[in-house]
Design a protein around this motif. Structure first.
Motif, mmCIF file in Angstrom:
data_model
loop_
_atom_site.group_PDB
_atom_site.id
_atom_site.type_symbol
_atom_site.label_atom_id
_atom_site.label_comp_id
_atom_site.label_asym_id
_atom_site.label_seq_id
_atom_site.Cartn_x
_atom_site.Cartn_y
_atom_site.Cartn_z
ATOM 1 N N ALA A 150 4.694 32.037 20.984
ATOM 2 C CA ALA A 150 3.556 31.428 20.286
ATOM 3 C C ALA A 150 3.680 29.914 20.355
ATOM 4 O O ALA A 150 2.683 29.205 20.443
ATOM 5 N N TYR A 151 4.920 29.420 20.308
ATOM 6 C CA TYR A 151 5.150 27.978 20.379
ATOM 7 C C TYR A 151 6.595 27.732 20.795
ATOM 8 O O TYR A 151 7.507 28.379 20.289
ATOM 9 N N VAL A 152 6.792 26.812 21.714
ATOM 10 C CA VAL A 152 8.128 26.379 22.111
ATOM 11 C C VAL A 152 8.308 24.958 21.598
ATOM 12 O O VAL A 152 7.570 24.053 21.982
ATOM 13 N N ASP A 192 12.701 23.012 24.678
ATOM 14 C CA ASP A 192 12.873 23.864 25.856
ATOM 15 C C ASP A 192 14.348 24.200 26.097
ATOM 16 O O ASP A 192 15.242 23.713 25.402
ATOM 17 N N ARG A 193 14.598 25.036 27.088
ATOM 18 C CA ARG A 193 15.956 25.503 27.362
ATOM 19 C C ARG A 193 16.902 24.372 27.742
ATOM 20 O O ARG A 193 18.109 24.488 27.578
ATOM 21 N N ASP A 194 16.366 23.265 28.229
ATOM 22 C CA ASP A 194 17.191 22.114 28.598
ATOM 23 C C ASP A 194 17.458 21.186 27.423
ATOM 24 O O ASP A 194 18.108 20.150 27.585
ATOM 25 N N GLY A 195 16.919 21.513 26.236
ATOM 26 C CA GLY A 195 17.154 20.703 25.048
ATOM 27 C C GLY A 195 16.129 19.610 24.807
ATOM 28 O O GLY A 195 16.256 18.821 23.878
ATOM 29 N N ALA A 196 15.081 19.548 25.626
ATOM 30 C CA ALA A 196 14.046 18.519 25.469
ATOM 31 C C ALA A 196 12.963 19.009 24.508
ATOM 32 O O ALA A 196 12.563 20.173 24.547
ATOM 33 N N VAL A 197 12.499 18.116 23.645
ATOM 34 C CA VAL A 197 11.393 18.437 22.752
ATOM 35 C C VAL A 197 10.155 18.680 23.602
ATOM 36 O O VAL A 197 9.837 17.897 24.500
ATOM 37 N N ASN A 198 9.468 19.767 23.354
ATOM 38 C CA ASN A 198 8.273 20.141 24.109
ATOM 39 C C ASN A 198 7.041 19.451 23.517
ATOM 40 O O ASN A 198 6.721 19.652 22.358
ATOM 41 N N VAL A 199 6.380 18.651 24.317
ATOM 42 C CA VAL A 199 5.119 18.039 23.901
ATOM 43 C C VAL A 199 4.016 18.956 24.423
ATOM 44 O O VAL A 199 3.917 19.216 25.617
ATOM 45 N N HIS A 203 -0.005 20.675 24.898
ATOM 46 C CA HIS A 203 -1.207 20.230 25.610
ATOM 47 C C HIS A 203 -2.055 19.256 24.801
ATOM 48 O O HIS A 203 -2.872 18.535 25.353
ATOM 49 N N SER A 204 -1.845 19.214 23.473
ATOM 50 C CA SER A 204 -2.583 18.274 22.619
ATOM 51 C C SER A 204 -1.823 16.976 22.418
ATOM 52 O O SER A 204 -2.276 16.097 21.695
ATOM 53 N N GLY A 205 -0.641 16.872 23.028
ATOM 54 C CA GLY A 205 0.187 15.693 22.848
ATOM 55 C C GLY A 205 0.995 15.750 21.564
ATOM 56 O O GLY A 205 1.534 14.746 21.115
ATOM 57 N N ASP A 206 1.097 16.929 20.955
ATOM 58 C CA ASP A 206 1.809 17.108 19.703
ATOM 59 C C ASP A 206 3.155 17.775 19.951
ATOM 60 O O ASP A 206 3.378 18.376 21.003
ATOM 61 N N PHE A 207 4.053 17.671 18.970
ATOM 62 C CA PHE A 207 5.331 18.346 19.084
ATOM 63 C C PHE A 207 5.902 18.652 17.712
ATOM 64 O O PHE A 207 5.474 18.100 16.708
ATOM 65 N N VAL A 208 6.854 19.554 17.696
ATOM 66 C CA VAL A 208 7.616 19.891 16.499
ATOM 67 C C VAL A 208 9.067 19.629 16.856
ATOM 68 O O VAL A 208 9.636 20.319 17.691
ATOM 69 N N SER A 209 9.662 18.599 16.253
ATOM 70 C CA SER A 209 11.027 18.230 16.612
ATOM 71 C C SER A 209 12.079 18.890 15.728
ATOM 72 O O SER A 209 13.243 18.906 16.063
ATOM 73 N N ARG A 210 11.657 19.439 14.590
ATOM 74 C CA ARG A 210 12.596 20.086 13.672
ATOM 75 C C ARG A 210 12.291 21.579 13.606
ATOM 76 O O ARG A 210 11.254 21.976 13.089
ATOM 77 N N PRO A 211 13.181 22.415 14.116
ATOM 78 C CA PRO A 211 12.939 23.862 14.128
ATOM 79 C C PRO A 211 12.611 24.439 12.759
ATOM 80 O O PRO A 211 11.825 25.377 12.657
ATOM 81 N N GLU A 212 13.146 23.863 11.695
ATOM 82 C CA GLU A 212 12.870 24.408 10.358
ATOM 83 C C GLU A 212 11.399 24.244 9.973
ATOM 84 O O GLU A 212 10.871 25.006 9.168
ATOM 85 N N ILE A 272 17.610 30.550 25.945
ATOM 86 C CA ILE A 272 16.183 30.648 25.637
ATOM 87 C C ILE A 272 15.772 29.385 24.882
ATOM 88 O O ILE A 272 16.623 28.688 24.328
ATOM 89 N N PRO A 273 14.476 29.083 24.822
ATOM 90 C CA PRO A 273 14.033 27.901 24.071
ATOM 91 C C PRO A 273 14.184 28.090 22.563
ATOM 92 O O PRO A 273 14.338 29.208 22.071
ATOM 93 N N VAL A 274 14.117 26.983 21.839
ATOM 94 C CA VAL A 274 13.949 27.018 20.395
ATOM 95 C C VAL A 274 12.451 27.177 20.199
ATOM 96 O O VAL A 274 11.667 26.314 20.617
ATOM 97 N N GLY A 275 12.044 28.293 19.644
ATOM 98 C CA GLY A 275 10.613 28.536 19.524
ATOM 99 C C GLY A 275 10.307 29.801 18.757
ATOM 100 O O GLY A 275 11.194 30.452 18.204
ATOM 101 N N TRP A 276 9.022 30.121 18.753
ATOM 102 C CA TRP A 276 8.504 31.260 17.994
ATOM 103 C C TRP A 276 8.023 32.331 18.961
ATOM 104 O O TRP A 276 7.051 32.144 19.692
#
Length: 162
Positions: A49-51, A54-61, A63-72, A121-125
């Protein structure tokens, strides 16, 4: 429930889960997070649903230019969705065509607890939905619906850039 975060003009943002659900908190079956597996016999679809990272440890930006940097923050939003909605639609139409049947937030802590080495695997939902609408299921099988998108409310707050 939406998971949004970052940015315009070099500013970042951090997602904050709202206390009340959006009138149409849903996971839509058309977006940028691909459906990974399909169980045709049961009419179930599964994927990210959301990454967030990513698997390489980079914060995923996204398609809207948004990101979630804190998994919690992603975890809090997902829990609210599971508690308050669990509905899926197409193109955020608010017409329920599917129900959530599986949900796990793969945080770094949960990955360690499961014995998954970092970067597996990525940090994600990860989600799964049962598609009950036969017209929509035909669209999944034909390949015209191929991804997930999440929607709802969010709040942007300034953070340091990634």
């Amino acid at each position: 429930m939406s998971v949004r975060g970052l940015s315009a003009a070099g500013h970042s943002a951090e997602f904050s889960a709202p206390k009340r659900p959006h009138k149409c908190a849903s996971a839509a079956m058309r977006g940028v997070n691909p459906i990974v597996t399909v169980d045709s016999r049961r009419q179930n679809v599964f994927g990210w649903a959301y990454v967030a990272i990513d698997r390489d440890g980079a914060v995923n930006v996204d398609h809207s230019g948004d990101f979630v940097s804190r998994p919690e923050e992603l975890e809090a939003a997902a829990y609210r969705f599971v508690l308050m909605s669990r509905r899926g639609d197409v193109d955020h139409s608010c017409e329920t065509i599917s129900e959530l049947i599986e949900s796990i937030i793969f945080t770094p802590d949960k990955q360690r607890a499961l014995g998954l080495p970092p970067g597996t695997i990525p940090v994600g939902w990860w989600v799964g939905f049962h598609v009950r609408d036969p017209r929509v299921w035909r669209r999944v099988e034909s390949g015209s619906l191929t991804a997930f998108s999440i929607a709802g409310r969010w709040r942007r707050t300034a953070t340091s850039a990634i």
